[in-house]
Design a protein around this motif. Structure first.
Motif, PDB file in Angstrom:
ATOM      1  N   LEU A 111       0.828  -1.198   0.000  1.00 17.38           N
ATOM      2  CA  LEU A 111       0.000   0.000   0.000  1.00 17.38           C
ATOM      3  C   LEU A 111       0.866   1.253   0.000  1.00 17.38           C
ATOM      4  O   LEU A 111       0.546   2.245  -0.672  1.00 17.38           O
ATOM      5  N   THR A 112       1.989   1.200   0.710  1.00 21.74           N
ATOM      6  CA  THR A 112       2.874   2.355   0.738  1.00 21.74           C
ATOM      7  C   THR A 112       3.501   2.582  -0.643  1.00 21.74           C
ATOM      8  O   THR A 112       3.648   3.726  -1.084  1.00 21.74           O
ATOM      9  N   VAL A 113       3.832   1.503  -1.324  1.00 15.86           N
ATOM     10  CA  VAL A 113       4.386   1.658  -2.670  1.00 15.86           C
ATOM     11  C   VAL A 113       3.351   2.302  -3.587  1.00 15.86           C
ATOM     12  O   VAL A 113       3.660   3.242  -4.332  1.00 15.86           O
ATOM     13  N   PHE A 114       2.121   1.821  -3.495  1.00 16.22           N
ATOM     14  CA  PHE A 114       1.035   2.426  -4.282  1.00 16.22           C
ATOM     15  C   PHE A 114       0.923   3.923  -3.967  1.00 16.22           C
ATOM     16  O   PHE A 114       0.830   4.764  -4.861  1.00 16.22           O
ATOM     17  N   ALA A 115       0.939   4.245  -2.667  1.00 15.08           N
ATOM     18  CA  ALA A 115       0.776   5.632  -2.263  1.00 15.08           C
ATOM     19  C   ALA A 115       1.952   6.464  -2.733  1.00 15.08           C
ATOM     20  O   ALA A 115       1.787   7.612  -3.187  1.00 15.08           O
ATOM     21  N   PHE A 116       3.148   5.871  -2.663  1.00 14.93           N
ATOM     22  CA  PHE A 116       4.356   6.586  -3.095  1.00 14.93           C
ATOM     23  C   PHE A 116       4.250   6.940  -4.574  1.00 14.93           C
ATOM     24  O   PHE A 116       4.432   8.090  -4.982  1.00 14.93           O
ATOM     25  N   LEU A 117       3.929   5.954  -5.395  1.00 15.22           N
ATOM     26  CA  LEU A 117       3.832   6.203  -6.839  1.00 15.22           C
ATOM     27  C   LEU A 117       2.744   7.244  -7.118  1.00 15.22           C
ATOM     28  O   LEU A 117       2.926   8.175  -7.901  1.00 15.22           O
ATOM     29  N   THR A 118       1.609   7.099  -6.446  1.00  9.88           N
ATOM     30  CA  THR A 118       0.499   8.033  -6.668  1.00  9.88           C
ATOM     31  C   THR A 118       0.903   9.448  -6.293  1.00  9.88           C
ATOM     32  O   THR A 118       0.696  10.400  -7.061  1.00  9.88           O
ATOM     33  N   ASN A 119       1.504   9.609  -5.127  1.00  9.81           N
ATOM     34  CA  ASN A 119       1.901  10.944  -4.694  1.00  9.81           C
ATOM     35  C   ASN A 119       2.938  11.545  -5.623  1.00  9.81           C
ATOM     36  O   ASN A 119       2.880  12.736  -5.948  1.00  9.81           O
ATOM     37  N   GLY A 120       3.870  10.701  -6.049  1.00  9.59           N
ATOM     38  CA  GLY A 120       4.901  11.201  -6.960  1.00  9.59           C
ATOM     39  C   GLY A 120       4.273  11.698  -8.252  1.00  9.59           C
ATOM     40  O   GLY A 120       4.554  12.821  -8.718  1.00  9.59           O
ATOM     41  N   LEU A 121       3.407  10.890  -8.828  1.00  9.30           N
ATOM     42  CA  LEU A 121       2.790  11.284 -10.098  1.00  9.30           C
ATOM     43  C   LEU A 121       1.841  12.469  -9.907  1.00  9.30           C
ATOM     44  O   LEU A 121       1.639  13.255 -10.835  1.00  9.30           O
ATOM     45  N   MET A 142      11.255   8.477   9.135  1.00 15.14           N
ATOM     46  CA  MET A 142      11.110   7.724   7.898  1.00 15.14           C
ATOM     47  C   MET A 142      10.193   8.445   6.923  1.00 15.14           C
ATOM     48  O   MET A 142      10.458   8.540   5.718  1.00 15.14           O
ATOM     49  N   ILE A 143       9.071   8.970   7.510  1.00 22.10           N
ATOM     50  CA  ILE A 143       8.036   9.539   6.662  1.00 22.10           C
ATOM     51  C   ILE A 143       8.530  10.798   5.972  1.00 22.10           C
ATOM     52  O   ILE A 143       8.242  11.046   4.798  1.00 22.10           O
ATOM     53  N   LEU A 144       9.287  11.598   6.686  1.00 24.80           N
ATOM     54  CA  LEU A 144       9.827  12.807   6.068  1.00 24.80           C
ATOM     55  C   LEU A 144      10.736  12.431   4.905  1.00 24.80           C
ATOM     56  O   LEU A 144      10.693  13.032   3.825  1.00 24.80           O
ATOM     57  N   LEU A 145      11.527  11.408   5.136  1.00 20.53           N
ATOM     58  CA  LEU A 145      12.429  10.932   4.077  1.00 20.53           C
ATOM     59  C   LEU A 145      11.629  10.491   2.856  1.00 20.53           C
ATOM     60  O   LEU A 145      11.928  10.851   1.710  1.00 20.53           O
ATOM     61  N   LEU A 146      10.556   9.762   3.140  1.00 18.84           N
ATOM     62  CA  LEU A 146       9.687   9.275   2.063  1.00 18.84           C
ATOM     63  C   LEU A 146       9.126  10.461   1.280  1.00 18.84           C
ATOM     64  O   LEU A 146       9.060  10.449   0.038  1.00 18.84           O
ATOM     65  N   SER A 147       8.728  11.519   1.993  1.00 20.62           N
ATOM     66  CA  SER A 147       8.200  12.710   1.347  1.00 20.62           C
ATOM     67  C   SER A 147       9.230  13.317   0.408  1.00 20.62           C
ATOM     68  O   SER A 147       8.910  13.725  -0.714  1.00 20.62           O
ATOM     69  N   LEU A 148      10.477  13.384   0.876  1.00 19.45           N
ATOM     70  CA  LEU A 148      11.529  13.981   0.051  1.00 19.45           C
ATOM     71  C   LEU A 148      11.755  13.152  -1.205  1.00 19.45           C
ATOM     72  O   LEU A 148      11.867  13.687  -2.317  1.00 19.45           O
ATOM     73  N   VAL A 149      11.812  11.828  -1.041  1.00 17.80           N
ATOM     74  CA  VAL A 149      12.007  10.954  -2.200  1.00 17.80           C
ATOM     75  C   VAL A 149      10.843  11.107  -3.176  1.00 17.80           C
ATOM     76  O   VAL A 149      11.039  11.143  -4.398  1.00 17.80           O
ATOM     77  N   THR A 150       9.630  11.235  -2.626  1.00 10.73           N
ATOM     78  CA  THR A 150       8.449  11.405  -3.475  1.00 10.73           C
ATOM     79  C   THR A 150       8.595  12.639  -4.355  1.00 10.73           C
ATOM     80  O   THR A 150       8.302  12.610  -5.562  1.00 10.73           O
ATOM     81  N   ILE A 151       9.035  13.744  -3.724  1.00  7.26           N
ATOM     82  CA  ILE A 151       9.174  14.988  -4.483  1.00  7.26           C
ATOM     83  C   ILE A 151      10.203  14.796  -5.599  1.00  7.26           C
ATOM     84  O   ILE A 151       9.980  15.170  -6.759  1.00  7.26           O
TER      85      ILE A 151
END
Lengths: 796, 116, 137
Positions: free
Chosen positions: A407-417, A498-507
């Motif tokens: 689910l996190t991978v799905f959310a990551f891809l969605t947020n990135g796009l 972790m979450i902040l890091l994830l946000s940065l990678v998403t951007i």
């Protein structure tokens, strides 16, 4: 008061055309006063609701079937009501500029006000039936709004598509709601929410869930029903802003949130809702960045956002609900703003194709600034409110206990796009060194930048005041969805995690895709062929199938030959009737074989009737047939005389006389019966049908008369016709007193028949058109059929 | 009595059905007339037949005493007779106009509204 | 279609039949009869007149266009039904006079309603018959 607040939109809609006539250019500003007033009214509820109070306003409507106009103001409905009225005010003002030169703008105002009122009704209703009625009203008003440019075929197609998809879902929803009400034992939603255990434990739980979700998924454009929303972009931009980003499509989300205490919390709910949401959000985000049209990008990213919301409601933990409600507010603000920006760009620069646009910030600085504000919130950049939303989404997906990683991978891809989409909309047209647009662009008027600037600024303000927003708006709403009091602490800064890091990678991911979007677009282009067989195609196939079936059965049943219709009617009535009768086993010996007590003169008159009826069918002369028909009528009158019905007999005698006069007058001028040739098998079929029909009716008479007579009405009339109505003749008393209303209807019908006859005879058509065929109502051919013969005649 | 009336009703219906399936529009009207009589008789009979006891109370009485014929079907039929006349008149005139306009009284030639 | 016997008979029959029709109307509430039958008999009398002479003369004998009867009859029927509303009772409640009149007995709104029915039936039938007969002559 809430009732008035909801209905005021309908009332104002009535006067909107008049206000437009008086107010002209200022009409938008004037009409926006109502949503502003409603917004302020609901804002006064914020402090007490934040304290944990809920307000119920009940007004009986149809008490006999438990339908009441009851409204419930709690955290969830309050949040929605404020979004609806707040965005509504901005949209109406915006439309005043956007549609300023459109001749149908007053129609637009009528529809949009009606829509707003319906939408308020949906989110505030506390009755199962009332919510359904308002739900359907939003479908209907949205149909009219999407089809606003009704001269364009694609608008009409899109409007119909939206109506059919959401309407079908609405029907499913109704079934689901009724079943839920019956299982839960109440028609009030607030009561049903207390009985979640009963509903989830019931054997009907799964059907109820499927039906309610069908309603929610179609309305909120979840896969595979998502296709109507991008097509609905055929509507004017204010409509897209209001219906297709901020409000109507969120009705499905509202529904799921509202009923999650009653239906949620089960394994089924979590799996179904989460997976539909997750698939929708990723698929739509992937479609969004490949589009070139500003509104299409926004439409698909809206579908994706709705997917995120659905997914979060499916997960259903405290963190997820918090995330859902924050993201709901965030999305309404940035997406509403961006749609308005897209409309302004279209209006001022002449296109929505991002490939043709760049450097617009020089010509449209204010619109550009609004786009940047909204785009930053959409991308989830601190200190915007969108950042808070994105953090919370990650927080809830990483804690999802079924499959956190997937689910996190799905959310990551969605947020990135989503970030890519934000850049395409807010960066691509406005930045770049060279100013480029099909027409010379200039700044949009105040009406058109007020909305996006307000919403963009709010996105920033809410981010800065996250704690306050959390306490006053989000916490009460989360409490309502969880169905118990709870607290929410929102903050921009959560420390390094972790979450902040994830946000940065998403951007970084989103920016990367944006940077290479042209290359990647070519790369993915072949995969879009699949959409040819996608859900939209299924819709068209089923539509074609339905029309094909309609044509097939019309050809089969509607041959145009009266006797074929009659054969079908007679044989199916007799068949079904006999089947039913045999099922209930009503035949017995004494039904048919009963002693016949009949006097000789009775028998004589009956024989006369039968013989005359036979003569009517066989005789070759018209006048003889009419005379024989008259004899049948007089015979019937005599039966009435003998069997205690003097009134009937008198009426029958006079009518029969008049009807013979009438038939003689007319039939005298009509041709003799031509013995039309009829093939033998056909004739045999018809005689069989006639005998079967007659026999069946005779059988019915025998069956009914075999039962003991027990009229429950006759004794009442016998007892009361003198006491209550001063009449000794009971039949006449029934006609003019007890059942006088029927008689009133009857004499009206008689009057209409007479006027019809008079019209047919006296009001002759134009002489030259006498030989024209009567117009065919069902096809448009009649226009040509009417016009051509006259033209030909003029030429000759 | 009722058995025989049932037969009469059945025959009237059969004759009516037969007539409205003919190709001539004039026969259609006669068929409608027959069906009207059939239906009136149908309602009258299933309301039970009561010889010679009309639902009219003698003077001086203020209730109708048994036996009496059921007044309700009679009221229905009374209006049905008059309405039936209205419908028959309208149908007759319609047929007349159709004949004048189309130039045929053959139903089989009236199946389409296209110009011949 | 001119027969001396028919036309002479009709001339004397017309007033008698009309009187009979009014009689049927008046006694309808207590004996067989009523607005429907009364209206039909009245209509039949004029229809015979039109048959024996012609429509023009029948119309002259009637004096009023039959279509007017339809409207007036409906108006009377509706008024008689609405009267009870003004007395605070529900639509179509029968209202009767206290005193009994020598011939009719008590008069009530249902009777007025029946008069409306009589006029509508008369108007309808004559409208149909006259228009048809005129179309043929």
């Amino acid at each position: 008061m809430v009732l008035e607040a909801v209905l005021s939109g309908f009332v104002l809609a009535l006067f909107a055309p008049w206000i437009y006539k008086v107010g002209r250019g200022a009409a938008g500003w004037i009409l926006a006063l109502l949503p502003i007033g409603i917004f302020i009214y609901f804002a006064t509820f914020v402090p007490p609701v934040a304290e944990g109070e809920t307000f119920v306003f009940a007004q009986t409507w149809v008490p006999s079937i438990d339908i009441s106009l009851s409204f419930n103001v709690d955290g969830l409905s309050l949040l929605f009501a404020m979004i609806i009225s707040g965005v509504g005010a901005l949209v109406i003002i915006y439309a005043g500029g956007y549609l300023a030169h459109d001749r149908d703008i007053n129609r637009f105002y009528v529809y949009i006000l009606m829509f707003m009122a319906s939408m308020l009704g949906v989110v505030l209703s506390d009755n199962v039936i009332t919510i359904f009625i308002f739900w359907e009203l939003t479908s209907i008003t949205s149909f009219m709004l999407i089809g606003y440019y009704h001269e364009k075929p694609e608008s009409r197609t899109a409007a119909l598509q939206a109506l059919l998809v959401t309407g079908a879902g609405g029907l499913a929803l109704m079934a689901g709601l009724v079943m839920m009400a019956l299982v839960g034992g109440s028609w009030e939603i607030s009561e049903l929410l207390n009985r979640g255990d009963v509903i989830t434990g019931s054997s009907l739980y799964v059907p109820i869930l499927i039906l309610v979700l069908a309603g929610a998924f179609t309305k909120s454009a979840q896969f595979p029903f998502h296709f109507w929303l991008p097509n609905a972009m055929a509507a004017p931009t204010p409509v897209s802003t209001y219906l297709h980003s901020a409000t109507m499509v969120k009705a499905g989300i509202y529904l799921m949130a509202r009923f999650s205490p009653a239906l949620g919390g089960t394994q089924t709910w979590t799996v179904v809702v989460t997976s539909f949401g997750a698939v929708t959000m990723l698929l739509a985000a992937h479609m969004a960045w490949q589009k070139k049209d500003l509104k299409q990008i926004l439409a698909y990213s809206t579908v994706s956002a709705l997917g995120i919301l659905t997914m979060l409601l499916g997960v259903g933990t405290h963190a997820a609900l918090e995330a859902a409600l924050v993201f709901l507010v965030v999305h309404s603000m940035y997406k509403g703003g961006l749609f308005m920006v897209a409309g302004a760009v279209d209006h001022e620069a002449g296109t929505r194709d991002i490939a043709l646009l760049s450097g617009l910030r020089k010509a449209m600085p204010i619109t550009g600034a609004a786009a940047v504000l909204a785009g930053l919130s959409m991308s989830g950049i601190p200190p915007f409110f969108g950042f808070v939303g994105k953090e919370l989404i990650y927080e809830s997906t990483t804690e999802f206990d079924m499959s956190a990683i997937l689910l996190t991978v799905f959310a990551f891809l969605t947020n990135g796009l989503t970030i890519t989409a934000a850049l395409l909309v807010a960066h691509k047209p406005f930045f770049g060194s060279k100013l480029s647009a099909p027409k010379h662009p200039h700044e949009a008027p105040l009406t058109m930048w007020l909305g996006p600037v307000t919403l963009g600024t709010l996105g920033l303000l809410f981010g800065l005041l996250a704690g306050w927003v959390g306490e006053f708006l989000i916490a009460p709403a989360v409490s309502a969805v969880q169905h118990h009091q709870t607290e929410v602490h929102l903050a921009l800064w959560h420390g390094f995690s972790m979450i902040l890091l994830l946000s940065l990678v998403t951007i970084a991911f989103g920016v990367l895709v944006y940077w290479k979007h042209e290359v990647l677009g070519r790369w993915f282009a072949p995969s879009n062929v699949i959409s040819k067989w996608g859900p939209e195609q299924w819709y068209f196939w089923s539509l074609d199938g339905m029309l094909g079936f309609g044509r097939w059965q019309t050809r089969l049943l509607q041959s145009g030959y009266l006797r074929n219709y009659l054969l079908i009617i007679i044989f199916s009535t007799v068949g079904l009737g006999l089947y039913t009768l045999s099922k209930y086993n009503v035949f017995s010996q004494n039904t048919i074989f009963r002693p016949i007590d009949v006097t000789s003169y009775e028998f004589m008159f009956m024989a006369l009737i039968v013989a005359s009826a036979f003569v009517v069918t066989q005789v070759r002369s018209r006048l003889a047939a009419v005379a024989a028909l008259g004899v049948v009528g007089y015979g019937v009158a005599i039966i009435f005389v003998l069997d205690g019905a003097p009134d009937l007999a008198m009426t029958q005698f006079s009518i029969e006389t008049l009807s013979v006069i009438l038939l003689v007058l007319v039939l005298y001028r009509l041709p003799r019966f031509i013995q039309f040739s009829r093939s033998r098998p056909k004739k045999i079929t018809e005689i069989t049908a006639a005998l079967a029909g007659g026999g069946f009716m005779a059988l019915l008479v025998l069956l009914v008369t075999a039962l003991p007579a027990q009229s429950r009405l006759a004794p009442y009339f016998a007892e009361n016709s003198y006491k209550l109505a001063h009449g000794h003749n009971v039949v006449n008393v029934i006609l003019v007193d007890f059942r006088g209303f029927d008689t009133m209807g009857e004499i009206t019908v008689l009057g209409i028949a007479a006027v019809g006859v008079f019209g047919l005879l006296k009001l002759r058509l134009d002489k030259t058109r006498q030989t024209d065929t009567p117009p065919d109502v069902l096809t448009t051919q009649h226009q040509s059929a009417d016009v051509f013969p006259v033209m030909e005649r003029e030429q000759s | 009595m009722e058995v025989l009336l049932a037969v009469v009703v059945g025959i009237l219906y059969a004759a009516g059905f037969y007539m409205i399936m003919r190709r001539s529009i004039v026969k259609l009207i006669l068929g409608l007339g027959l069906l009207g009589h059939a239906s009136n008789m149908f309602i009258f009979t299933i309301g039970r037949v009561m010889r010679g006891n009309p639902p009219v109370m003698p003077h001086g009485h203020d209730v109708l005493t048994q036996p009496y014929a059921d007044p309700l079907p009679q009221a229905f039929i009374l209006t049905a007779i008059v309405i039936g006349f209205g419908v028959q008149a309208f149908a007759t005139v319609l047929v007349k106009r159709a004949y004048q306009t189309v130039g045929t009284d053959d139903f089989d030639q009236m199946i389409s509204t296209d110009q011949p | 279609m001119t027969s001396v016997i028919l036309s002479t008979a009709t001339r004397y029959m017309l007033p008698l039949l009309l009187l009979f029709s009014v009689f049927l109307l008046l006694r309808g509430h207590s004996e067989p009869g009523g607005g429907f039958v009364g209206g039909l008999v009245a209509a039949a009398s004029f229809a015979f007149y039109a048959f024996a002479y012609n429509v023009k003369q029948a119309r002259r004998a009637l004096r009023i266009n039959p279509r007017v009867f339809i409207g007036v009859g409906l108006l009377i029927a509706v008024s008689s039904a609405t009267y009870s509303l003004f007395l605070g009772k529900s639509f179509m409640t029968g209202i009767w006079t206290e005193t009994e009149f020598p011939v009719f007995g008590a008069i009530g709104t249902p009777f007025i309603f029946d008069v409306g029915v009589y006029l509508v039936v008369l108007g309808v039938i004559l409208t149909i018959v006259f228009s048809l007969a005129e179309g043929e002559q």
